[in-house]
Design a protein around this motif. Structure first.
Motif, short mmCIF file in Angstrom:
data_model
loop_
_atom_site.label_atom_id
_atom_site.label_comp_id
_atom_site.label_asym_id
_atom_site.label_seq_id
_atom_site.Cartn_x
_atom_site.Cartn_y
_atom_site.Cartn_z
N CYS A 1 0.84 -1.20 0.00
CA CYS A 1 0.00 0.00 0.00
C CYS A 1 0.88 1.25 0.00
O CYS A 1 0.61 2.22 -0.73
CB CYS A 1 -0.91 -0.02 1.23
SG CYS A 1 -2.12 1.30 1.23
N GLY A 2 1.95 1.24 0.81
CA GLY A 2 2.85 2.38 0.84
C GLY A 2 3.55 2.60 -0.49
O GLY A 2 3.73 3.74 -0.94
N LEU A 3 3.94 1.53 -1.16
CA LEU A 3 4.58 1.65 -2.47
C LEU A 3 3.64 2.27 -3.49
O LEU A 3 4.05 3.05 -4.34
CB LEU A 3 5.06 0.28 -2.94
CG LEU A 3 6.21 -0.35 -2.12
CD1 LEU A 3 6.50 -1.76 -2.62
CD2 LEU A 3 7.47 0.52 -2.24
N LEU A 4 2.35 1.90 -3.42
CA LEU A 4 1.38 2.50 -4.33
C LEU A 4 1.25 4.00 -4.08
O LEU A 4 1.12 4.80 -5.02
CB LEU A 4 0.01 1.81 -4.18
CG LEU A 4 -0.11 0.40 -4.78
CD1 LEU A 4 -1.45 -0.22 -4.40
CD2 LEU A 4 0.03 0.46 -6.30
N ILE A 5 1.29 4.40 -2.80
CA ILE A 5 1.20 5.83 -2.48
C ILE A 5 2.43 6.56 -3.02
O ILE A 5 2.34 7.70 -3.54
CB ILE A 5 1.04 6.02 -0.98
CG1 ILE A 5 -0.34 5.51 -0.53
CG2 ILE A 5 1.21 7.48 -0.58
CD1 ILE A 5 -1.50 6.24 -1.16
N GLU A 6 3.59 5.95 -2.90
CA GLU A 6 4.80 6.58 -3.42
C GLU A 6 4.71 6.73 -4.94
O GLU A 6 5.13 7.75 -5.50
CB GLU A 6 6.02 5.74 -3.04
CG GLU A 6 6.31 5.70 -1.54
CD GLU A 6 6.52 7.09 -0.97
OE1 GLU A 6 7.11 7.96 -1.65
OE2 GLU A 6 6.06 7.34 0.17
N ASP B 1 -0.54 10.68 4.47
CA ASP B 1 0.39 11.06 5.55
C ASP B 1 0.84 9.86 6.39
O ASP B 1 1.99 9.81 6.86
CB ASP B 1 -0.26 12.10 6.46
CG ASP B 1 -0.47 13.43 5.73
OD1 ASP B 1 0.20 13.62 4.70
OD2 ASP B 1 -1.30 14.23 6.20
N ASN B 2 -0.06 8.91 6.63
CA ASN B 2 0.22 7.85 7.59
C ASN B 2 0.26 6.45 6.96
O ASN B 2 0.05 5.46 7.67
CB ASN B 2 -0.84 7.86 8.70
CG ASN B 2 -0.88 9.20 9.41
OD1 ASN B 2 0.17 9.76 9.76
ND2 ASN B 2 -2.09 9.73 9.61
N VAL B 3 0.47 6.36 5.66
CA VAL B 3 0.38 5.07 5.02
C VAL B 3 1.46 4.10 5.50
O VAL B 3 1.28 2.89 5.54
CB VAL B 3 0.45 5.24 3.47
CG1 VAL B 3 1.83 5.73 3.06
CG2 VAL B 3 0.11 3.94 2.78
N TRP B 4 2.61 4.65 5.93
CA TRP B 4 3.71 3.76 6.32
C TRP B 4 3.64 3.36 7.79
O TRP B 4 4.37 2.46 8.22
CB TRP B 4 5.06 4.45 6.06
CG TRP B 4 5.39 4.52 4.58
CD1 TRP B 4 5.34 5.61 3.80
CD2 TRP B 4 5.82 3.42 3.77
NE1 TRP B 4 5.70 5.30 2.50
CE2 TRP B 4 6.01 3.94 2.47
CE3 TRP B 4 6.06 2.06 3.99
CZ2 TRP B 4 6.42 3.14 1.39
CZ3 TRP B 4 6.48 1.27 2.92
CH2 TRP B 4 6.64 1.82 1.65
N ARG B 5 2.87 4.06 8.62
CA ARG B 5 2.86 3.77 10.05
C ARG B 5 2.47 2.31 10.36
O ARG B 5 3.11 1.66 11.20
CB ARG B 5 1.93 4.74 10.79
CG ARG B 5 2.48 6.16 10.82
CD ARG B 5 1.70 7.02 11.81
NE ARG B 5 2.07 6.74 13.19
CZ ARG B 5 1.32 6.09 14.07
NH1 ARG B 5 0.12 5.67 13.71
NH2 ARG B 5 1.74 5.88 15.30
N PRO B 6 1.42 1.73 9.73
CA PRO B 6 1.11 0.32 10.04
C PRO B 6 2.25 -0.63 9.66
O PRO B 6 2.54 -1.59 10.39
CB PRO B 6 -0.15 0.05 9.20
CG PRO B 6 -0.75 1.38 8.99
CD PRO B 6 0.39 2.34 8.87
N TYR C 1 4.18 -3.13 12.40
CA TYR C 1 4.38 -4.57 12.27
C TYR C 1 5.86 -4.91 12.09
O TYR C 1 6.31 -6.00 12.49
CB TYR C 1 3.54 -5.12 11.11
CG TYR C 1 2.09 -5.29 11.46
CD1 TYR C 1 1.69 -6.34 12.28
CD2 TYR C 1 1.13 -4.39 11.03
CE1 TYR C 1 0.36 -6.50 12.64
CE2 TYR C 1 -0.20 -4.54 11.37
CZ TYR C 1 -0.58 -5.59 12.18
OH TYR C 1 -1.90 -5.75 12.54
N HIS C 2 6.63 -4.00 11.51
CA HIS C 2 8.07 -4.24 11.36
C HIS C 2 8.73 -4.34 12.73
O HIS C 2 9.49 -5.29 13.02
CB HIS C 2 8.71 -3.11 10.54
CG HIS C 2 10.21 -3.16 10.54
ND1 HIS C 2 10.92 -4.07 9.80
CD2 HIS C 2 11.13 -2.39 11.20
CE1 HIS C 2 12.22 -3.89 10.01
NE2 HIS C 2 12.37 -2.87 10.85
#
Length: 1065
Positions: free
Chosen positions: A961-966, A1012-1017, A1021-1022
């Motif tokens: 999901c984060g990669l798609l936002i980028e 803004d917060n796509v990477w937080r989840p 989990y990381h």
């Protein structure tokens, strides 16, 4: 059926015959004698010609007569290996010889075994001819291969072995012992068990086994529940079974000392040979039974002692061993068939299909239609329609279980017009103009079928009545029968079963085995008369006006009964013929009928009988002084060889004496004198034949007189038109055309060097095959003519669903529209693509071709076809539906389509509705709509985080999901740069853009929050996974730091989980 003796061959030195066999593949007959003599014979019947000279009516020729030397004792067993062409013979001294047909067409010894001196009681080859089982009287059994090697051997018991038999699949062996027991072994001679014998009652002394026969099913089964295994004892006790463990066998007592039993080639008939003792005299019989134990016919054979019998390949002949003779008997089989409207309807079955194949063969046009009927039981017809009776298996029936039979009313091409379910076995069917009469052994159902006026069908009021013959005065309607009579259907057995039916629209005649004929009126179904005959009735038939009825008894005697005259007519009473198996009345002469006796046909008018002539066929109809005969025996042989469609050669026409004498007179006498002779005994067919002869002689006066006699206005008009033609050849051509002698017309035109007229003739007749031949043989052909002929031939095959053949002709005619249909029906998409490329742009067919390609998922040729007919929007839509998004987007950009986003959004919504979220994500990604793809993926990740799934998978979902936002941000930067270069952005536009981004996405998250917060989840989990890995690797300090970091993600991970992890570290 009917059986009669046809030929007898004596053995040398009056040696008694002990065994006989018939090779079904090559037609060789083998006979083993008491002194060790073995004879191999071949009695061939003609395979060419018409019904007068072909088949069982032809003169049989003994083409082979060879004596095989090698045995010195009585032949005890003979077995043919038909697949490998080998004959195996064994004698009472234990000698076994295998014979093969050598290069000189003479049988020679292939193998010899005389080491065992014990008597061989029986031997059998298995169904595929690979193994033979040889049983000795002392119980020793040997299984050998076709090459001569020993496979297995065993001593079974102390009892004497009598019979051996293979199962159809060659997995089991049955061994019958002298005391009556039958044991089951596998092919490796391992004991399995015993067959339960029901036909020998307790307390009755054990009888010796006469035979064990198991039909191998090589030519199919009549029905799926047909009995194929028969066990018979010498005292006449017999049981029929469907398998070795059949819990409900059919028990019979044939009431004679049985010597031999044999199935015919397709398992539809069992021959039981034996003798009955009357005082000191023995009477030899062969009884014929159906697979369900029904007695079909008996044949009495003269002689002292019957020893054996064997069937020919097609069940048309039977060889019988009696004393020092072998007899050949001809069989006239009861095929399931009828004749309607120039169409022969018949049925047969093979091992390749579970259904019966019902063939509708139009004898005029030679058109053939097929219908497949499972469990066919009976068939009958009249006029233009026939009825087919069949059994419905309960596993496939959706109706009431009591209604387990169905009767179908079909037209002459096999299409069902009406159907009726009935609760009893339809054995006999008689069809009239308005009724179908269906009967079992004790019940009769009268069904009012549709009436006909020309080609129009007029539906009548429902008419259904049932008659129970044991209570002939009681007639019930269909509903009453269903409610009351069917409750006691199982108890409706009768000791006097129905044996035949006939009728008209006014009367029904029902014949019973005892000799009683019941006469009912229609439509009231009132019992009008009860006729008692002093013999057992086999078959009855009614003349065209229901005044005379013919009766054939079980011995083959035929007699007539006058149904109108109150006083007996001496001529009718005294008429009798023997060896009769069928009678067919003329449709236009009430006192004329055709009689089939043995292999001959006699035509009768009144009580005057014409000279019998040979006939191997079955009578279709008797009308216009001519009898049409179809050679069903030869047709069945044709299907056995794999040929599907019969030819006109199987139809033979016989003229009666009146017509034959008239034709002879036309050759010898002046036509005027022949006309005077016809005046004495006129008939429309005689005048019609005289008119044809007069036209052939160009005798206009006699022809006109004949046309006047039969009121043939069309013929009179033709004579007037004929006089306008100049030249004899033109007149003869017109006469031949009038008489429908098309070949003769063409011959005359070609002889006159007028191929143009021959072309016009064939074109008018629609004989396009001949049109093509004419065009190819002369200089009259033009491109238009050729194309028309090729196109018509294409239509001919297209209408018969022979698409591949039709395509060849359409290619030659250039008919692209029909060619497209042929390629589509045959699914030849390579050829269809070539056709598409050969068409010009905007051709009307291109749209259909493109739709066809799209329907089977061939995107590239479909896009090409859509583009060439300017249907870009449809091409893009097709690409999106087939998930060919790259192709669709490229196509939209190439043609500057403005509504691409709408199409993609609509398709994505459809995919989401179909629960295909990942396909929708891929669609948005291909179309560079990364934000929408991220929204859907984020929603899936949120659902996964609430489920018990692997932590790594949850992390990967958020990372994706984060990669798609980028990717979305990169695309937005590129777009903004382009917009800055093109035009400055105002403050209001910038504000509107910020407001637009505040829309809420999937899972209740807004676009701004997602960006803004796509990477937080993913980070949460990381660190969670990292802390656990460090903890497991005993890195307590690192695990504690990672766990403390998780306190920043309490909105994502459960708080209890985070602090449990801190506490543990």
């Amino acid at each position: 059926m009917f059986v009669h003796l046809a030929k007898r061959i004596a053995m040398p030195n009056d040696t008694p015959v002990t065994k006989c066999g018939w090779n079904a593949f090559e037609g060789y007959v083998s006979a083993g004698c008491a002194d060790g003599l073995v004879k191999v014979l071949k009695l061939e019947i003609p395979e060419v010609g018409d019904a007068r000279t072909r088949g069982v009516a032809g003169q049989a020729q003994l083409t082979k007569n060879q004596t095989l030397e090698g045995h010195t004792n009585t032949i005890s067993s003979i077995a043919w290996n038909e697949r490998f062409g080998k004959l195996t013979t064994a004698d009472s001294g234990g000698t076994v010889i295998v014979w093969v047909n050598g290069p000189q067409n003479e049988f020679v010894q292939d193998m010899l075994n005389n080491r065992t001196k014990n008597r061989i009681s029986d031997m059998k080859w298995n169904s595929n001819g690979q193994m033979i089982c040889i049983g000795h009287e002392d119980g020793n059994v040997i299984i050998g291969s076709v090459e001569g090697s020993r496979i297995a051997g065993k001593s079974l018991s102390d009892s004497k072995l009598a019979k051996v038999e293979w199962s159809p699949d060659s997995h089991l062996l049955l061994f019958g012992f002298m005391r009556g027991e039958i044991h089951i072994y596998d092919f490796k001679l391992n004991y399995i068990g015993q067959i339960q014998i029901f036909c020998i009652r307790e307390g009755v002394p054990s009888a010796e086994i006469a035979g064990i026969e198991w039909y191998d099913g090589r030519n199919g089964l009549m029905t799926m529940n047909s009995k194929s295994l028969v066990i018979c004892y010498e005292n006449g006790a017999m049981q029929l079974m469907s398998r070795e463990d059949d819990p409900a066998p059919i028990i019979l007592d044939v009431d004679m000392h049985v010597a031999s039993i044999k199935w015919n080639d397709n398992g539809s008939m069992l021959a039981v040979a034996g003798y009955q003792l009357t005082g000191d005299k023995a009477h030899n019989f062969i009884h014929f039974y159906s697979p369900w134990g029904e007695h079909l016919r008996s044949l009495k054979v003269t002689g002292k002692s019957i020893a054996d019998c064997a069937w020919e390949a097609h069940s048309l002949r039977l060889v019988i061993a009696i004393d020092n003779f072998i007899y050949f008997a001809n069989c006239r089989l009861d095929y399931k068939w009828c004749y309607i409207q120039d169409t022969v309807v018949y049925s047969f079955y093979t091992c390749s299909r579970p259904e019966h194949i019902v063939v509708f063969w139009n004898t005029k046009t030679n058109e053939v239609n097929y219908r497949y009927v499972r469990n066919l039981l009976s068939l009958g017809g009249f006029g233009s329609y026939c009825c087919i009776g069949s059994f419905i298996e309960r596993g496939t029936s959706t109706i009431n279980t009591a209604d387990s039979y169905v009767v179908l009313l079909c037209n002459s091409i096999g299409v069902t017009i009406e159907s009726k379910y009935i609760p009893f076995h339809p054995i006999y069917i008689c069809v009239t103009q308005s009724y179908a009469v269906i009967a079992s052994k004790s019940l009769v159902f009268i069904w009012g079928i549709s009436g006909f006026i020309g080609s129009q069908m007029v539906k009548k009021q429902p008419y259904e009545k049932f008659i129970q013959v044991d209570d002939p005065a009681a007639v019930r309607h269909g509903d009453e029968l269903q409610l009351t009579l069917m409750a006691n259907l199982d108890a409706m057995e009768t000791e006097d079963p129905i044996t035949s039916l006939c009728g008209s629209d006014k009367w029904i005649f029902i014949a019973r085995s005892s000799g009683v004929v019941l006469r009912y009126s229609l439509p009231a179904c009132t019992l009008m008369e009860k006729i008692e005959c002093q013999f057992r009735i086999s078959k009855i038939a009614l003349n065209s006006i229901a005044t005379l009825i013919s009766i054939i008894d079980t011995s083959g005697y035929c007699m007539l009964i006058d149904m109108e005259s109150k006083e007996p007519r001496e001529d009718i009473t005294n008429f009798k013929k023997s060896d009769v198996w069928n009678v067919v009345w003329a449709t236009d002469l009430p006192d004329s009928f055709a009689v089939m006796e043995k292999t001959k046909i006699s035509l009768v008018r009144g009580v005057e009988v014409d000279e019998a002539v040979p006939c191997s066929g079955y009578v279709c109809e008797y009308s216009n002084l001519q009898v049409k005969v179809v050679m069903l025996d030869e047709i069945m042989k044709m299907h056995f060889k794999g040929v599907q469609a019969p030819s006109p050669d199987y139809i033979t026409v016989y003229d009666n004496k009146l017509l034959h004498d008239m034709k002879t007179s036309c050759e010898k006498l002046p036509l005027e004198q022949v006309s005077s002779l016809i005046e004495k005994d006129p008939h429309p067919q005689l005048w019609r034949t005289l008119a044809e002869e007069a036209l052939n002689h160009l005798d206009i006066k006699v022809a006109e007189h004949a046309f006047v006699k039969i009121h043939d206005y069309y013929g009179l008009q033709f004579l007037r038109r004929l006089q306008q033609f100049q030249g004899e050849q033109f007149k003869r051509a017109e006469i031949a055309a009038f008489l429908k002698q098309d070949d003769e017309v063409e011959k005359i035109y070609v002889h006159m060097d007028r191929k143009d007229l021959a072309y016009q003739l064939r074109r008018k007749l629609g004989d396009w095959f001949r049109v093509v031949q004419i065009l190819q043989s002369g200089a009259i052909a033009s491109d238009a003519m050729q194309n028309e002929a090729w196109n018509e031939l294409g239509d001919f095959y297209f209408d018969r669903q022979q698409w591949a053949t039709a395509a060849k002709y359409y290619e030659q005619s250039g008919n692209n529209a029909q060619l497209f249909h042929c390629y589509a029906y045959t699914e030849d998409y390579v050829a269809l693509e070539k056709l598409s490329l050969s068409l010009q742009d905007n051709d009307p067919i291109l749209r259909s071709i493109a739709d066809t390609f799209a329907g089977v998922g061939l995107a590239e040729p479909a896009v090409d076809a859509y583009k060439r007919c300017n249907l870009i929007q449809e091409a893009v839509q097709m690409c999106i539906e087939l998930s060919q998004w790259d192709m669709g987007i490229e196509l939209a950009r190439q043609y500057n389509l403005t509504d691409l986003k709408t199409l993609l959004t609509r398709q994505a919504k459809t995919l989401l509705d179909q629960n295909k979220p990942f396909d929708a994500i891929e669609l948005y990604k291909k179309s560079a709509n990364y934000l929408e793809a991220a929204k859907i993926l984020y929603g899936i990740a949120e659902n996964h985080s609430k489920e018990n799934r692997p932590l790594v998978m949850k992390k990967k979902m958020y990372v994706l999901c984060g990669l798609l936002i980028e990717q979305y941000r990169t695309a937005m930067k590129t777009t903004s740069r382009k917009e800055k270069k093109s035009a400055p952005i105002s403050a209001s536009d910038a504000l509107q853009g910020l407001l637009t981004e505040e829309t809420t996405g999937s899972g209740g998250v807004s676009d701004t929050q997602l960006l803004d917060n796509v990477w937080r989840p993913a980070e949460a989990y990381h660190f969670y996974i990292l802390a656990q890995r460090q903890y497991k690797s005993n890195n307590a300090e690192g695990a504690l730091r990672s766990a403390l970091t998780l306190t920043e993600y309490e909105d994502i991970l459960p708080v209890q989980t985070i602090y449990n992890l801190i506490g543990n570290t």
